[in-house]
Write an enzyme that holds these catalytic residues in place. Sequence first.
Site, PDB file in Angstrom:
ATOM      1  N   TRP A  61       0.832  -1.195   0.000  1.00  0.00           N
ATOM      2  CA  TRP A  61       0.000   0.000   0.000  1.00  0.00           C
ATOM      3  C   TRP A  61       0.870   1.249   0.000  1.00  0.00           C
ATOM      4  O   TRP A  61       1.696   1.364  -0.932  1.00  0.00           O
ATOM      5  CB  TRP A  61      -1.115  -0.057   1.061  1.00  0.00           C
ATOM      6  CG  TRP A  61      -0.787  -0.075   2.512  1.00  0.00           C
ATOM      7  CD1 TRP A  61      -0.955   0.954   3.400  1.00  0.00           C
ATOM      8  CD2 TRP A  61      -0.303  -1.185   3.293  1.00  0.00           C
ATOM      9  NE1 TRP A  61      -0.592   0.546   4.659  1.00  0.00           N
ATOM     10  CE2 TRP A  61      -0.192  -0.751   4.629  1.00  0.00           C
ATOM     11  CE3 TRP A  61       0.075  -2.495   2.992  1.00  0.00           C
ATOM     12  CZ2 TRP A  61       0.270  -1.559   5.657  1.00  0.00           C
ATOM     13  CZ3 TRP A  61       0.535  -3.317   4.019  1.00  0.00           C
ATOM     14  CH2 TRP A  61       0.628  -2.853   5.331  1.00  0.00           C
ATOM     15  N   ASP A  62       0.753   2.184   0.952  1.00  0.00           N
ATOM     16  CA  ASP A  62       1.430   3.496   0.845  1.00  0.00           C
ATOM     17  C   ASP A  62       2.859   3.384   0.301  1.00  0.00           C
ATOM     18  O   ASP A  62       3.671   2.643   0.846  1.00  0.00           O
ATOM     19  CB  ASP A  62       1.523   4.164   2.214  1.00  0.00           C
ATOM     20  CG  ASP A  62       0.176   4.503   2.807  1.00  0.00           C
ATOM     21  OD1 ASP A  62      -0.844   4.044   2.288  1.00  0.00           O
ATOM     22  OD2 ASP A  62       0.156   5.231   3.811  1.00  0.00           O
ATOM     23  N   ALA A 136       3.786   5.024   7.349  1.00  0.00           N
ATOM     24  CA  ALA A 136       4.334   5.727   6.196  1.00  0.00           C
ATOM     25  C   ALA A 136       5.376   6.797   6.537  1.00  0.00           C
ATOM     26  O   ALA A 136       5.434   7.314   7.649  1.00  0.00           O
ATOM     27  CB  ALA A 136       3.225   6.355   5.383  1.00  0.00           C
ATOM     28  N   ARG A 223       1.916  11.163  12.551  1.00  0.00           N
ATOM     29  CA  ARG A 223       2.575  10.208  11.662  1.00  0.00           C
ATOM     30  C   ARG A 223       2.879  10.809  10.289  1.00  0.00           C
ATOM     31  O   ARG A 223       2.601  11.957  10.026  1.00  0.00           O
ATOM     32  CB  ARG A 223       1.697   8.972  11.514  1.00  0.00           C
ATOM     33  CG  ARG A 223       0.349   9.188  10.839  1.00  0.00           C
ATOM     34  CD  ARG A 223      -0.326   7.816  10.665  1.00  0.00           C
ATOM     35  NE  ARG A 223      -1.594   7.847   9.972  1.00  0.00           N
ATOM     36  CZ  ARG A 223      -2.784   7.994  10.549  1.00  0.00           C
ATOM     37  NH1 ARG A 223      -2.873   8.181  11.855  1.00  0.00           N
ATOM     38  NH2 ARG A 223      -3.877   7.987   9.835  1.00  0.00           N
ATOM     39  N   ASP A 224       3.423   9.951   9.437  1.00  0.00           N
ATOM     40  CA  ASP A 224       3.664  10.239   8.017  1.00  0.00           C
ATOM     41  C   ASP A 224       4.626  11.414   7.797  1.00  0.00           C
ATOM     42  O   ASP A 224       4.294  12.396   7.115  1.00  0.00           O
ATOM     43  CB  ASP A 224       2.337  10.501   7.270  1.00  0.00           C
ATOM     44  CG  ASP A 224       1.362   9.331   7.357  1.00  0.00           C
ATOM     45  OD1 ASP A 224       1.746   8.280   7.895  1.00  0.00           O
ATOM     46  OD2 ASP A 224       0.217   9.480   6.885  1.00  0.00           O
ATOM     47  N   GLU A 292      -3.860  12.901   5.842  1.00  0.00           N
ATOM     48  CA  GLU A 292      -2.780  11.917   5.830  1.00  0.00           C
ATOM     49  C   GLU A 292      -1.719  12.242   4.778  1.00  0.00           C
ATOM     50  O   GLU A 292      -1.988  12.852   3.755  1.00  0.00           O
ATOM     51  CB  GLU A 292      -3.361  10.525   5.540  1.00  0.00           C
ATOM     52  CG  GLU A 292      -4.469  10.143   6.511  1.00  0.00           C
ATOM     53  CD  GLU A 292      -4.905   8.696   6.348  1.00  0.00           C
ATOM     54  OE1 GLU A 292      -4.507   7.879   7.173  1.00  0.00           O
ATOM     55  OE2 GLU A 292      -5.633   8.389   5.386  1.00  0.00           O
TER      56      GLU A 292
END
Length: 439
Positions: A61-62, A136, A223-224, A292
């Site tokens: 995914w990501d 991520a 996050r990210d 996100e």
Amino acid sequence: TLGLATAAGFPLTTGSAAALEVDEPAQWTESDVDQIELTDDNTAPVVDHEPDQISEDRLVWDTWPLRNRDGSMAQFNGWQIIFSLTADPGRPEIDTPGDRHNWARISYFYSRDGKSWQEGGLVFEDEDWYGNQQWAGMAIYDEEEDQIYHFYTASEEIDPERFPRIQQEPPGQRLALAKGQTVDAGPNGVELVGENDHHIIGEADGEMYETVHQSSGIIFAFRDPWYFQHPETGEDLLLFEGNTPTPGYDDPNHPKNFNGNIGAMRATNDDLTEWELLPPVLESVGVNQQLERPHFVFQGGNWYLFTITHEFTYAPGLSGPEALHGWVSDSMYGDYEPLNESSLVVANPTEAPLQAYSWDTMQHGSNAVAQSFLNWQGVESDAELDQMSDQELMDAFGGTLAPSLQINLDGDETRIVTEKADGYVPPSTGRGGGQGRQQ
Ligand code: FRU
């Protein structure tokens, strides 16, 4: 001062005295959301072909490319590298694709043409990474130091006994950096070699950024991380996904708990191991809970700020598709205009509303390319997902890269121009036109 002329027309200076001007966050408002409308210019075509599974045995995914420090794509003897969150669906703990997040690990893939990807393996073979799941991030290659900086989210499951207010045992999240690896690129492939040192570089402070203890929302976010060099001052900066504290509202459905923001930090040492939190650049309190994987594209003196969001994260009374959104400004803490008035840049088509997710936008000449992954195929709504068996969910999950989309950026307007190959990443983009280590 090192002065470089850049593709985007910014003088890129490092070590200059000029510093970023920090200001109040811009706001994503309800009236922007009310403008959301799917048009030919912002709606992705329906994916109409059987995709290549880029991994033989893992869900994917990501995804993000390895970039040079100036944001351009890194190349090594003609090879490009991407990193993806991946998980082994054969694990006994993974019954549905939703379980993959708890077992997320970063894998790497490499390609000569930016579209047929070969699997390299897991990035962190060591045991020293932080958290118990890797979420991520992004990665840069520093040519002078000949090393990769892996920015990632150190996510971990939270003990509900310790945090009784958290209903869903969401993971705790911190921002992490791993340094030390480099790229061994030969005629037949690419290998990441060397040991990483891991560092925690950011944690929610409870004032600008909600902590997991304070959270009453759908899921906590810190996050990210996404690294960039300030195009004018050369400062080392990061964007990330956070939430703005809104104390006093315990009901998860209260609009105040839809409190997403796009956070920022600045490095305070050259090693990039020490950082200070800055105010968010954009907030969406009362609008949306998750902004996100935020990132910038710099073009023609403009700062294009992008983020992705889900249908189910809008505050009660508001709605929007699974989508990539964007704003444009002339500085980091500037007057952000929503692109296309509503901020909608890429939506899934109404016939396949969950077909792709996690668009990551990269500069490509005067255009941009957004890469994403295939999410739910042949599923019409989140409600339908709730009715499906574990096996049906496994079968419906794409788990590989979606066709990338070429997007024209023109001031405060964008337009999807064409569909590119599955997982396509442009060959060399960005500001400096740096090529990474050659030969
Ligand atoms: C987006 C996302 C990211 C997070 C990852 C976890 O698809 O929710 O925000 O880092 O997936 O798997």
